[in-house]
Design an enzyme around this catalytic site. Structure first.
Site, short mmCIF file in Angstrom:
data_model
loop_
_atom_site.label_atom_id
_atom_site.label_comp_id
_atom_site.label_asym_id
_atom_site.label_seq_id
_atom_site.Cartn_x
_atom_site.Cartn_y
_atom_site.Cartn_z
N GLU A 91 -9.38 48.96 -28.21
CA GLU A 91 -7.91 49.02 -28.21
C GLU A 91 -7.40 49.79 -29.44
O GLU A 91 -6.59 49.29 -30.23
CB GLU A 91 -7.30 47.61 -28.12
CG GLU A 91 -7.66 46.95 -26.79
CD GLU A 91 -6.90 45.68 -26.45
OE1 GLU A 91 -6.11 45.19 -27.29
OE2 GLU A 91 -7.08 45.18 -25.33
N GLU B 238 -12.18 44.70 -20.20
CA GLU B 238 -11.52 43.40 -20.39
C GLU B 238 -10.56 43.24 -19.22
O GLU B 238 -9.76 44.15 -18.95
CB GLU B 238 -10.73 43.34 -21.71
CG GLU B 238 -11.61 43.25 -22.94
CD GLU B 238 -10.81 43.12 -24.24
OE1 GLU B 238 -9.71 42.53 -24.23
OE2 GLU B 238 -11.30 43.63 -25.26
#
Ligand code: AHR
Length: 494
Positions: A177, A294
């Site tokens: 991220e 994820e």
């Protein structure tokens, strides 16, 4: 009663359902790794093997778990792998940081322990590299430590720590991220950093498969364009779909119920849009997979951002109620992965124990499985099989226009499996399956309960579980099952 007909297009195979689509995420966050998976070698209260809880390992072995991403998440961008190797007593005690949680981290679960976990579960390791506080050298060293065959200081260190043979880790994430907790990069700047890390890492091991951090369409477009001349450095581009729009974890309304399922189904659009962005730049010249590394339901009680999160439980532990409704989203997402199995190259559900949509929960010495565990497990026959399209021909629709009953199917040399979801909140369905008449014997398992809110707890661990379901066949080769509302079933035809 909804009368639904599903037609399996057995002559139109889509592709192979890779075991990598059934991966899990083990992050050093809250009670997931420490406490959930790992109690340490010296633990006396809970039976364990080399520090890993026996009850959790036994449940995960039966799931199955073909792939695990570790050690984060946000945690990865503060993680220094050297802290987690060598004699446990000499490992530094650090501040473990992820998602606003700070914990004392004794680094007891490090690289060797993670590899031991993978080997106990038969899982492929996927390591997330630190690009937040680390350096290309540190990540190159980790690759050399894990995979190196030459006699070097790092490989000798690995051998001294107990692993003569290299671990052979193929999957490496370059940051996590990076658009947010991983450093708040700008996509173009990240692409330059990515090129540097990926180039150096491939010098150490040219067989590594590298994952570049993706995000939304705008980020992905800029990122991929900036990497247009360096496609050879990318094997997978990651996305992290979380489902936020279902209202409260418990006590949700019918509208909330449907909103969550609809949001889960949107994952397929996100996959096809991401694929189009990749193809728009690489035009099929480079086979870059989409790593959904994820994904899960994330309720407002356990986050301090996003829809409905104005009053999260404090402190946020990422431990949420895991109901049958949440488990239905998994079945819908897996059906999308099967349909998109030529583009989705790997996926990791969040988390493997205790947090978010975990299959397994622990409380002290007690352990139980969530409805999600049982629904994920129903999908076992599809792993490694050939995905087949399923067309819904008759039956009720949901508020968003999708069919209330939907399915995914696959074939192996020995037969066919069809996993069916009756997503209707309160209407049972009589389901007719056509197009799969090569089966002679049929059996089925179902996960169902009196309410979409049903869940398991430490005191009632088997409230929701898989039970057998009657399946019948007529002389024309049609198969029939009856499903209560909010249920998932797998029919296996041998
Ligand atoms: O799963 C919890 C967090 O969610 C992960 O650390 C991060 O990658 C994501 O934002």
């Amino acid at each position: 009663m909804n009368r639904a007909t599903l037609d399996v297009r057995s002559e139109e195979p889509i592709g192979t359902i890779s075991p990598r689509l059934y991966g899990w995420f083990a992050e050093h966050l809250g009670r997931s790794c420490y406490d959930g998976l790992w109690v340490g070698r010296d633990c006396r209260e809970i039976p364990h093997t080399g520090g890993f809880r026996d009850d959790v390992i036994a449940a995960l072995k039966a799931l199955p778990v073909p792939l695990i991403r570790w050690p984060g998440g946000c945690y990865a961008d503060h993680y220094h792998w050297q802290d987690g190797v060598g004699p446990a007593a000499e490992r530094p005690r650090r501040m473990g940081m992820s998602c606003d949680l700070q914990v004392e981290d004794d680094n007891g679960l490090g690289t060797h322990e993670f590899m031991q976990l993978c080997s106990m579960l038969g899982a492929e390791p996927y390591l997330a590299g630190n690009m937040g506080t680390g350096t290309p050298q540190e990540l190159c060293d980790w690759v050399e430590y894990c995979n190196g065959r030459l006699r070097t200081k790092l490989t000798e260190q690995r051998v001294a720590n107990g692993a003569r043979e290299p671990f052979g880790v193929r999957l490496w994430g370059i940051g996590n991220e990076t658009w947010g907790c991983g450093g708040n990069y700008d996509p173009v700047y990240y692409s330059y950093e990515y090129r540097r890390y990926a180039t150096m890492l491939r010098h150490v091991d040219r067989n590594t498969e590298l994952v570049v951090v993706g995000y939304d369409d705008a980020w992905n477009t800029k990122l991929v364009e900036a990497l247009a001349n360096h496609g050879y450095l990318i094997d997978h581009l990651s996305i992290h779909p979380y489902f936020f729009r279902g209202g409260a974890e418990l006590g949700f309304s019918v509208d909330d119920y449907y909103a969550l399922l609809a949001e889960a189904c949107e994952i397929e659009d996100q996959i096809t849009r991401t694929a189009a962005i990749i193809d728009g730049v690489f035009g099929g010249r480079r086979n870059i997979g989409i790593a959904v590394d994820e994904w899960s339901v994330w309720h407002p009680e356990v986050r301090n951002f996003g829809p409905g999160a104005s009053t999260p439980r404090s402190p946020v532990t990422y431990e949420q109620a895991s109901t049958l409704r949440d488990a239905l989203t998994s079945a819908l997402v897996l059906a999308a992965f099967h349909r998109q199995c030529n583009r989705v190259s790997l996926a990791n559900q969040v988390h493997i124990v205790n947090l978010l949509q975990a299959p397994v929960m622990t409380e002290g010495a007690r352990m139980w499985c969530t409805p999600n565990y049982h629904v994920m497990r129903l999908h076992t026959p599809h792993i490694g099989a050939t995905a087949l399209p399923v067309e819904h021909t008759t039956g009720d629709s949901l508020p968003d226009g999708r069919s209330a009953v939907s399915a995914t199917a696959s074939r192996t040399a020995t037969g066919m499996a069809v996993t069916i979801v009756n997503a209707h909140f309160d209407r049972p369905a009589q389901v007719t399956l056509t197009g799969c008449d090569d089966g002679r014997t049929g059996s089925a398992q179902i996960v169902a309960a009196e309410s979409a809110e049903a869940m398991n707890t430490a005191n009632d661990p088997d409230h929701v579980q898989a039970t057998s379901l009657e399946v019948s066949r007529d002389s024309a080769g049609r198969w029939y099952v009856e499903m209560p509302p909010h249920s998932v079933a797998t029919v296996v035809l041998a």
